[in-house]
Design a protein around this motif. Structure first.
Motif, PDB file in Angstrom:
ATOM      1  N   THR A  29     117.173 -34.042  77.518  1.00 29.35           N
ATOM      2  CA  THR A  29     116.380 -34.647  76.272  1.00 29.35           C
ATOM      3  C   THR A  29     116.169 -33.728  75.145  1.00 29.35           C
ATOM      4  OG1 THR A  29     115.107 -35.645  77.960  1.00 29.35           O
ATOM      5  CG2 THR A  29     114.225 -35.919  75.592  1.00 29.35           C
ATOM      6  N   PRO A  30     116.556 -34.203  73.873  1.00 28.19           N
ATOM      7  CA  PRO A  30     116.272 -33.176  72.806  1.00 28.19           C
ATOM      8  C   PRO A  30     114.856 -33.229  72.514  1.00 28.19           C
ATOM      9  CG  PRO A  30     117.390 -35.370  72.025  1.00 28.19           C
ATOM     10  CD  PRO A  30     117.095 -35.142  73.579  1.00 28.19           C
ATOM     11  N   VAL A  31     114.296 -32.052  71.719  1.00 27.31           N
ATOM     12  CA  VAL A  31     113.024 -31.875  71.430  1.00 27.31           C
ATOM     13  C   VAL A  31     112.436 -32.912  70.434  1.00 27.31           C
ATOM     14  CG1 VAL A  31     111.476 -30.029  70.416  1.00 27.31           C
ATOM     15  CG2 VAL A  31     113.141 -29.390  71.965  1.00 27.31           C
ATOM     16  N   ASP A  32     113.258 -33.470  69.689  1.00 30.58           N
ATOM     17  CA  ASP A  32     112.954 -34.488  68.690  1.00 30.58           C
ATOM     18  C   ASP A  32     113.173 -35.936  69.312  1.00 30.58           C
ATOM     19  OD1 ASP A  32     115.509 -35.036  68.549  1.00 30.58           O
ATOM     20  OD2 ASP A  32     115.837 -34.465  66.574  1.00 30.58           O
ATOM     21  N   PHE A  33     113.399 -35.949  70.523  1.00 32.05           N
ATOM     22  CA  PHE A  33     113.570 -37.303  71.122  1.00 32.05           C
ATOM     23  C   PHE A  33     114.775 -38.209  70.673  1.00 32.05           C
ATOM     24  CE2 PHE A  33     109.252 -35.768  72.852  1.00 32.05           C
ATOM     25  CZ  PHE A  33     109.779 -35.675  74.157  1.00 32.05           C
ATOM     26  N   GLY A  34     115.423 -37.687  69.617  1.00 32.43           N
ATOM     27  CA  GLY A  34     116.395 -38.540  68.910  1.00 32.43           C
ATOM     28  C   GLY A  34     115.794 -38.985  67.639  1.00 32.43           C
ATOM     29  N   ARG A  35     114.557 -38.708  67.439  1.00 35.35           N
ATOM     30  CA  ARG A  35     113.901 -39.200  66.093  1.00 35.35           C
ATOM     31  C   ARG A  35     114.451 -38.762  64.839  1.00 35.35           C
ATOM     32  NH1 ARG A  35     108.109 -39.407  68.528  1.00 35.35           N
ATOM     33  NH2 ARG A  35     108.659 -37.176  68.480  1.00 35.35           N
ATOM     34  N   ARG A  36     114.396 -39.429  63.765  1.00 38.58           N
ATOM     35  CA  ARG A  36     114.771 -39.165  62.476  1.00 38.58           C
ATOM     36  C   ARG A  36     114.022 -38.984  61.351  1.00 38.58           C
ATOM     37  NH1 ARG A  36     120.320 -40.188  62.169  1.00 38.58           N
ATOM     38  NH2 ARG A  36     120.926 -41.038  64.281  1.00 38.58           N
ATOM     39  N   TRP A  37     114.055 -37.914  60.306  1.00 43.49           N
ATOM     40  CA  TRP A  37     113.416 -37.668  59.318  1.00 43.49           C
ATOM     41  C   TRP A  37     113.217 -38.784  58.495  1.00 43.49           C
ATOM     42  CZ3 TRP A  37     109.413 -34.537  59.818  1.00 43.49           C
ATOM     43  CH2 TRP A  37     108.771 -33.938  58.527  1.00 43.49           C
ATOM     44  N   SER A  38     112.480 -38.670  57.331  1.00 47.40           N
ATOM     45  CA  SER A  38     112.614 -39.661  55.969  1.00 47.40           C
ATOM     46  C   SER A  38     113.824 -39.598  55.440  1.00 47.40           C
ATOM     47  CB  SER A  38     111.313 -39.176  55.231  1.00 47.40           C
ATOM     48  OG  SER A  38     111.405 -37.903  54.912  1.00 47.40           O
ATOM     49  N   ASP A  39     114.562 -38.495  55.589  1.00 46.14           N
ATOM     50  CA  ASP A  39     115.931 -38.642  54.809  1.00 46.14           C
ATOM     51  C   ASP A  39     116.900 -39.098  55.666  1.00 46.14           C
ATOM     52  OD1 ASP A  39     116.211 -36.681  56.936  1.00 46.14           O
ATOM     53  OD2 ASP A  39     116.101 -34.762  55.656  1.00 46.14           O
ATOM     54  N   GLY A  40     116.665 -39.828  56.840  1.00 48.44           N
ATOM     55  CA  GLY A  40     117.637 -40.332  57.558  1.00 48.44           C
ATOM     56  C   GLY A  40     118.274 -39.492  58.829  1.00 48.44           C
ATOM     57  N   ARG A  41     118.051 -38.447  58.539  1.00 51.37           N
ATOM     58  CA  ARG A  41     118.758 -37.338  59.427  1.00 51.37           C
ATOM     59  C   ARG A  41     118.049 -36.976  60.769  1.00 51.37           C
ATOM     60  NH1 ARG A  41     123.364 -35.205  57.367  1.00 51.37           N
ATOM     61  NH2 ARG A  41     123.672 -35.534  55.114  1.00 51.37           N
ATOM     62  N   ARG A  42     118.535 -36.462  61.650  1.00 50.88           N
ATOM     63  CA  ARG A  42     117.781 -36.156  62.582  1.00 50.88           C
ATOM     64  C   ARG A  42     116.571 -35.100  62.468  1.00 50.88           C
ATOM     65  NH1 ARG A  42     120.294 -36.803  67.933  1.00 50.88           N
ATOM     66  NH2 ARG A  42     118.176 -35.430  68.610  1.00 50.88           N
ATOM     67  N   ILE A  43     115.512 -35.018  63.052  1.00 50.50           N
ATOM     68  CA  ILE A  43     114.527 -33.997  62.735  1.00 50.50           C
ATOM     69  C   ILE A  43     115.024 -32.518  63.058  1.00 50.50           C
ATOM     70  CG2 ILE A  43     112.068 -33.118  63.220  1.00 50.50           C
ATOM     71  CD1 ILE A  43     111.370 -36.109  64.023  1.00 50.50           C
ATOM     72  N   LEU A  44     115.592 -32.445  64.487  1.00 51.21           N
ATOM     73  CA  LEU A  44     116.229 -31.184  64.795  1.00 51.21           C
ATOM     74  C   LEU A  44     117.715 -31.338  65.080  1.00 51.21           C
ATOM     75  CD1 LEU A  44     113.195 -29.871  66.977  1.00 51.21           C
ATOM     76  CD2 LEU A  44     113.546 -29.353  64.739  1.00 51.21           C
ATOM     77  N   GLY A  45     117.848 -32.255  65.963  1.00 50.08           N
ATOM     78  CA  GLY A  45     119.276 -32.470  66.344  1.00 50.08           C
ATOM     79  C   GLY A  45     119.303 -32.387  67.756  1.00 50.08           C
ATOM     80  N   ASP A  46     120.653 -32.532  68.262  1.00 49.72           N
ATOM     81  CA  ASP A  46     120.874 -32.603  69.995  1.00 49.72           C
ATOM     82  C   ASP A  46     121.024 -31.089  70.025  1.00 49.72           C
ATOM     83  OD1 ASP A  46     120.710 -35.360  70.353  1.00 49.72           O
ATOM     84  OD2 ASP A  46     122.826 -35.661  69.851  1.00 49.72           O
TER      85      ASP A  46
END
Ligand code: CTP
Ligand code: MG
Ligand code: K
Length: 177
Positions: A29-46
């Protein structure tokens, strides 16, 4: 000169180890749980996972505890004296710094694993120092003199590259940086 070099390695070991340990043992499981930031990119990534963080910190603390033990067992009083707290701050700070770096890496549009010079090499040093400065300022000021700091700045990119080449050859890293 040589003693400052040894002191630099001794001091930084609990911050160096978590990186390699996370690469070798991380995943899931990634720390950001796969979620994205407002720019559409992953918050931290896999590349930033809970398991990598937890086992990386555990490995750094483990190495630090061995250092603490060795200092008493062999009376190594000339070396920087870690405590259980500073060892934890170094290990956790290293991987928190690594995550903060990944956050900004994504914001600048860099993909997971893409090289980002300076940031990739020093993120964990900065993270370890910042966290330790917050909670153990006096200890840090006493144990980090200028020559030791210079050695850390010189050695860190070299050890980082060496560890990543070994990790790449061992198959735990996709790229040798
Ligand atoms: N890793 C992990 N959890 C962490 C840190 C690292 O699982 N908290 C693992 C991941 O498998 C990662 C590898 O260690 O791919 C190498 O770490 P690093 O080079 O820091 O990550 P990158 O994949 O390069 O990702 P980024 O571009 O975000 O730095
Ligand atoms: Mg990387
Ligand atoms: K890293």
């Amino acid at each position: 000169m040589i003693s400052a070099l040894v002191a630099a390695i001794w001091l930084m070991m609990p911050a160096y180890v978590p990186n390699s340990a996370a690469a070798a043992l991380g995943g899931g499981t990634p720390v950001d749980f796969g979620r994205r930031w407002s720019d559409g990119r992953r918050i931290l990534g896999d590349g930033k996972t809970w398991r990598g963080f937890a086992l990386g910190v555990a490995a750094g603390v483990g190495v630090g505890l061995v250092e603490i033990w060795a200092q008493t067992a062999f009376n190594l009083s000339s070396l920087p004296e870690h405590t259980v707290l500073t060892v934890f701050l170094f290990a956790a700070g290293a991987l928190l710094g690594d995550m903060v770096k990944s956050f900004f890496k994504r914001r600048f549009g860099k993909e997971r694993g893409e090289e980002w010079l300076i940031a990739d090499q020093y993120d964990f040093v900065i993270g370890a120092f910042v966290l330790t400065a917050i909670f153990q300022w006096t200890w840090l000021a006493e144990n980090l003199d200028l020559m030791v700091l210079i050695w850390i700045l010189v050695l860190t990119p070299l050890l980082h590259r060496l560890a990543n080449i070994i990790g790449y050859l061992a198959g735990v890293k996709d790229v040798p940086w």
